[in-house]
Design a protein around this motif. Structure first.
Motif, PDB file in Angstrom:
ATOM      1  N   ASP A 260       0.816  -1.212   0.000  1.00  0.00           N
ATOM      2  CA  ASP A 260       0.000   0.000   0.000  1.00  0.00           C
ATOM      3  C   ASP A 260       0.855   1.268   0.000  1.00  0.00           C
ATOM      4  O   ASP A 260       0.524   2.243  -0.679  1.00  0.00           O
ATOM      5  N   ILE A 261       1.915   1.257   0.790  1.00  0.00           N
ATOM      6  CA  ILE A 261       2.788   2.434   0.912  1.00  0.00           C
ATOM      7  C   ILE A 261       4.243   1.982   0.931  1.00  0.00           C
ATOM      8  O   ILE A 261       4.615   1.093   1.711  1.00  0.00           O
ATOM      9  N   SER A 262       5.066   2.590   0.098  1.00  0.00           N
ATOM     10  CA  SER A 262       6.512   2.330   0.107  1.00  0.00           C
ATOM     11  C   SER A 262       7.199   3.348   1.014  1.00  0.00           C
ATOM     12  O   SER A 262       6.786   4.512   1.074  1.00  0.00           O
ATOM     13  N   VAL A 263       8.255   2.889   1.706  1.00  0.00           N
ATOM     14  CA  VAL A 263       8.967   3.749   2.651  1.00  0.00           C
ATOM     15  C   VAL A 263      10.464   3.662   2.401  1.00  0.00           C
ATOM     16  O   VAL A 263      11.021   2.567   2.268  1.00  0.00           O
ATOM     17  N   VAL A 264      11.117   4.836   2.341  1.00  0.00           N
ATOM     18  CA  VAL A 264      12.577   4.913   2.224  1.00  0.00           C
ATOM     19  C   VAL A 264      13.100   5.751   3.390  1.00  0.00           C
ATOM     20  O   VAL A 264      12.543   6.811   3.697  1.00  0.00           O
ATOM     21  N   GLY A 265      14.179   5.290   4.040  1.00  0.00           N
ATOM     22  CA  GLY A 265      14.815   6.046   5.110  1.00  0.00           C
ATOM     23  C   GLY A 265      16.163   6.589   4.682  1.00  0.00           C
ATOM     24  O   GLY A 265      16.523   6.549   3.497  1.00  0.00           O
ATOM     25  N   VAL A 266      16.904   7.101   5.637  1.00  0.00           N
ATOM     26  CA  VAL A 266      18.269   7.584   5.411  1.00  0.00           C
ATOM     27  C   VAL A 266      19.132   7.142   6.584  1.00  0.00           C
ATOM     28  O   VAL A 266      18.721   7.265   7.735  1.00  0.00           O
ATOM     29  N   ASP A 267      20.302   6.649   6.289  1.00  0.00           N
ATOM     30  CA  ASP A 267      21.381   6.308   7.237  1.00  0.00           C
ATOM     31  C   ASP A 267      21.904   4.904   7.021  1.00  0.00           C
ATOM     32  O   ASP A 267      23.091   4.663   7.053  1.00  0.00           O
ATOM     33  N   ASP A 268      20.991   3.914   6.839  1.00  0.00           N
ATOM     34  CA  ASP A 268      21.361   2.497   6.784  1.00  0.00           C
ATOM     35  C   ASP A 268      22.039   2.067   8.087  1.00  0.00           C
ATOM     36  O   ASP A 268      23.149   1.534   8.087  1.00  0.00           O
ATOM     37  N   CYS A 275      14.429  -4.621  10.058  1.00  0.00           N
ATOM     38  CA  CYS A 275      13.082  -4.074  10.198  1.00  0.00           C
ATOM     39  C   CYS A 275      12.118  -4.990   9.441  1.00  0.00           C
ATOM     40  O   CYS A 275      12.535  -5.766   8.570  1.00  0.00           O
ATOM     41  N   SER A 276      10.837  -4.938   9.761  1.00  0.00           N
ATOM     42  CA  SER A 276       9.850  -5.769   9.055  1.00  0.00           C
ATOM     43  C   SER A 276       8.844  -4.868   8.341  1.00  0.00           C
ATOM     44  O   SER A 276       8.017  -4.234   8.997  1.00  0.00           O
ATOM     45  N   PRO A 277       8.940  -4.786   7.000  1.00  0.00           N
ATOM     46  CA  PRO A 277       9.929  -5.408   6.124  1.00  0.00           C
ATOM     47  C   PRO A 277      11.276  -4.688   6.212  1.00  0.00           C
ATOM     48  O   PRO A 277      11.344  -3.584   6.750  1.00  0.00           O
ATOM     49  N   SER A 278      12.318  -5.334   5.673  1.00  0.00           N
ATOM     50  CA  SER A 278      13.637  -4.703   5.695  1.00  0.00           C
ATOM     51  C   SER A 278      13.571  -3.368   4.964  1.00  0.00           C
ATOM     52  O   SER A 278      12.884  -3.223   3.951  1.00  0.00           O
ATOM     53  N   LEU A 279      14.279  -2.383   5.519  1.00  0.00           N
ATOM     54  CA  LEU A 279      14.098  -0.988   5.093  1.00  0.00           C
ATOM     55  C   LEU A 279      15.001  -0.610   3.927  1.00  0.00           C
ATOM     56  O   LEU A 279      16.226  -0.724   4.003  1.00  0.00           O
ATOM     57  N   THR A 280      14.385  -0.117   2.849  1.00  0.00           N
ATOM     58  CA  THR A 280      15.143   0.554   1.792  1.00  0.00           C
ATOM     59  C   THR A 280      15.621   1.891   2.355  1.00  0.00           C
ATOM     60  O   THR A 280      14.843   2.631   2.968  1.00  0.00           O
ATOM     61  N   THR A 281      16.894   2.194   2.152  1.00  0.00           N
ATOM     62  CA  THR A 281      17.443   3.398   2.770  1.00  0.00           C
ATOM     63  C   THR A 281      18.620   3.921   1.967  1.00  0.00           C
ATOM     64  O   THR A 281      19.140   3.224   1.087  1.00  0.00           O
ATOM     65  N   VAL A 282      19.022   5.130   2.265  1.00  0.00           N
ATOM     66  CA  VAL A 282      20.212   5.711   1.643  1.00  0.00           C
ATOM     67  C   VAL A 282      21.342   5.639   2.667  1.00  0.00           C
ATOM     68  O   VAL A 282      21.283   6.268   3.725  1.00  0.00           O
ATOM     69  N   LEU A 317      22.187   4.387  -2.414  1.00  0.00           N
ATOM     70  CA  LEU A 317      20.853   3.826  -2.198  1.00  0.00           C
ATOM     71  C   LEU A 317      20.963   2.317  -1.994  1.00  0.00           C
ATOM     72  O   LEU A 317      21.583   1.607  -2.788  1.00  0.00           O
ATOM     73  N   VAL A 318      20.340   1.810  -0.926  1.00  0.00           N
ATOM     74  CA  VAL A 318      20.300   0.379  -0.636  1.00  0.00           C
ATOM     75  C   VAL A 318      18.842  -0.063  -0.725  1.00  0.00           C
ATOM     76  O   VAL A 318      18.019   0.292   0.133  1.00  0.00           O
ATOM     77  N   VAL A 319      18.503  -0.808  -1.759  1.00  0.00           N
ATOM     78  CA  VAL A 319      17.112  -1.206  -1.996  1.00  0.00           C
ATOM     79  C   VAL A 319      16.813  -2.509  -1.263  1.00  0.00           C
ATOM     80  O   VAL A 319      17.503  -3.511  -1.449  1.00  0.00           O
ATOM     81  N   ARG A 320      15.761  -2.469  -0.433  1.00  0.00           N
ATOM     82  CA  ARG A 320      15.321  -3.662   0.292  1.00  0.00           C
ATOM     83  C   ARG A 320      13.812  -3.833   0.083  1.00  0.00           C
ATOM     84  O   ARG A 320      13.267  -3.392  -0.926  1.00  0.00           O
ATOM     85  N   ALA A 321      13.149  -4.446   1.056  1.00  0.00           N
ATOM     86  CA  ALA A 321      11.765  -4.878   0.844  1.00  0.00           C
ATOM     87  C   ALA A 321      10.700  -3.834   1.149  1.00  0.00           C
ATOM     88  O   ALA A 321       9.519  -4.083   0.901  1.00  0.00           O
ATOM     89  N   SER A 322      11.074  -2.659   1.675  1.00  0.00           N
ATOM     90  CA  SER A 322      10.051  -1.683   2.070  1.00  0.00           C
ATOM     91  C   SER A 322       9.577  -0.811   0.921  1.00  0.00           C
ATOM     92  O   SER A 322       8.716   0.052   1.116  1.00  0.00           O
ATOM     93  N   THR A 323      10.112  -1.016  -0.288  1.00  0.00           N
ATOM     94  CA  THR A 323       9.652  -0.249  -1.449  1.00  0.00           C
ATOM     95  C   THR A 323       9.210  -1.200  -2.553  1.00  0.00           C
ATOM     96  O   THR A 323       9.783  -2.285  -2.735  1.00  0.00           O
TER      97      THR A 323
END
Length: 329
Positions: A260-268, A275-282, A317-323
């Motif tokens: 329903d919603i994709s989430v991207v963070g920053v820091d890794d 995280c559940s799901p694993s976080l896509t982050t920069v 950018l580290v792409v994981r399961a949150s996007t």
């Protein structure tokens, strides 16, 4: 030192050179000196060495009094690089970003006779006293803020935001919402600017920006707001810790991530992968920033008249399961 020289059968000057890593000491001689040091339990007297050389071989680092992961990670990078260069690290924490508090932390380090300072917090306002301290003591800043005499080592935070925002647009989301950090942090301001400019370049009018304070709690409270806005399908969050709170709020209100919603963070940060799901982050190379800051600082200490170009570390950018792809309407 005289006792070590007598046991090793060398001069006191050779002992001094061997212990300071001087390149003109043969390895065989260095080994004899170290064996004598071990036998006698000798420890260098830093106070005496400072009096004789005028240098403390100590780097100071000023930190905000906080538990944020990024501050700890930068400190580890500084300590590792300083240790490799034969320097100790002395830290001073500031309870706030108020200029008087930063001045007091820097003054404590100056009183210890540090050879240089790494400022690992933003300077909201540069006061006369801060200018005096950074003029008298070689200083590196690592968050983009500066005085007239400091050198900068920083991550390109605007690029971090562009990577995150463009990733979500490329997945087919028509817009990207943003939860920013505190306005007094230059990192947060730069990320907001990068998010906004990326949307505008794509012909998208940025939606209202939400404000957080870096904490998971602020992420959670803003997540409860975002989850109730039906058109939200993608969110760029200015830190991983806030993103954890956002995702929990989405779970509680029945909004699936990333369906329903994709989430991207920053820091890794380390927990992002779990995280559940694993976080896509920069990813921000905090350790590299700390090491680069020390390298710049040591060159600055060796030659205070040197002019170093600001150093920028590129985020990744580290792409994981949150996007995922934008949901079908």
């Amino acid at each position: 030192m005289a006792d070590v020289a007598r046991v090793a059968g060398v001069s006191a000057q050779t002992v001094s050179r061997a212990l300071s890593g001087h390149p003109n000491v043969q390895e065989k001689t260095r080994a004899k000196v170290l064996a004598a040091v071990e036998q006698l339990g000798y420890r260098m007297n830093n106070a005496a060495r400072m009096l004789s050389s005028g240098h403390s071989r100590t780097i100071g680092i000023v930190l905000l009094q906080t538990g944020f992961y990024s501050r700890t990670a930068v400190t580890l990078g500084v300590e590792e690089a300083a240790r490799d260069a034969g320097y100790a690290v002395s830290s001073a924490t500031s309870p706030s970003l108020e200029p008087a508090a930063v001045e007091e932390a820097m003054s404590r380090l100056a009183d210890q006779g540090v050879d240089g300072i790494v400022l690992a917090l933003p300077l909201i306002q540069v006061t006369r006293r801060i200018e005096e301290l950074t003029t008298a003591i070689p200083t590196i800043t690592i968050d983009g803020s500066r005085t007239s005499t400091t050198e900068i080592v920083a991550v390109d935070q605007s690029q971090a935001a562009r990577l995150a925002t463009q990733h979500l647009l490329d997945l087919g989301h028509t817009t990207v919402w943003h939860l920013s950090g505190p306005a007094e942090w230059l990192d947060a301001v730069s990320r907001s600017e990068g998010w906004r400019s990326t949307l505008e370049a794509a012909g998208v009018t940025p939606p209202p920006e939400l404000k957080g304070d870096w904490s998971p709690a602020s992420g959670y409270h803003n997540g409860l707001i975002l989850a109730r806005i039906p058109e939200v399908t993608a969110v760029f969050v200015s830190s991983d810790e806030m993103a954890f709170g956002v995702i929990r709020a989405f779970h509680e209100l029945g909004r699936r991530v990333p369906e329903d919603i994709s989430v991207v963070g920053v820091d890794d940060i380390t927990l992002a992968e779990y995280c559940s799901p694993s976080l896509t982050t920069v990813a921000q190379p905090f350790g590299d920033m700390g090491r680069l800051a020390v390298e710049h600082l040591l060159r600055y200490i060796a030659d205070p008249q040197t002019t170093l170009a600001p150093a920028s570390v590129e985020p990744v950018l580290v792409v994981r399961a949150s996007t995922g792809p934008a949901p079908a309407r």
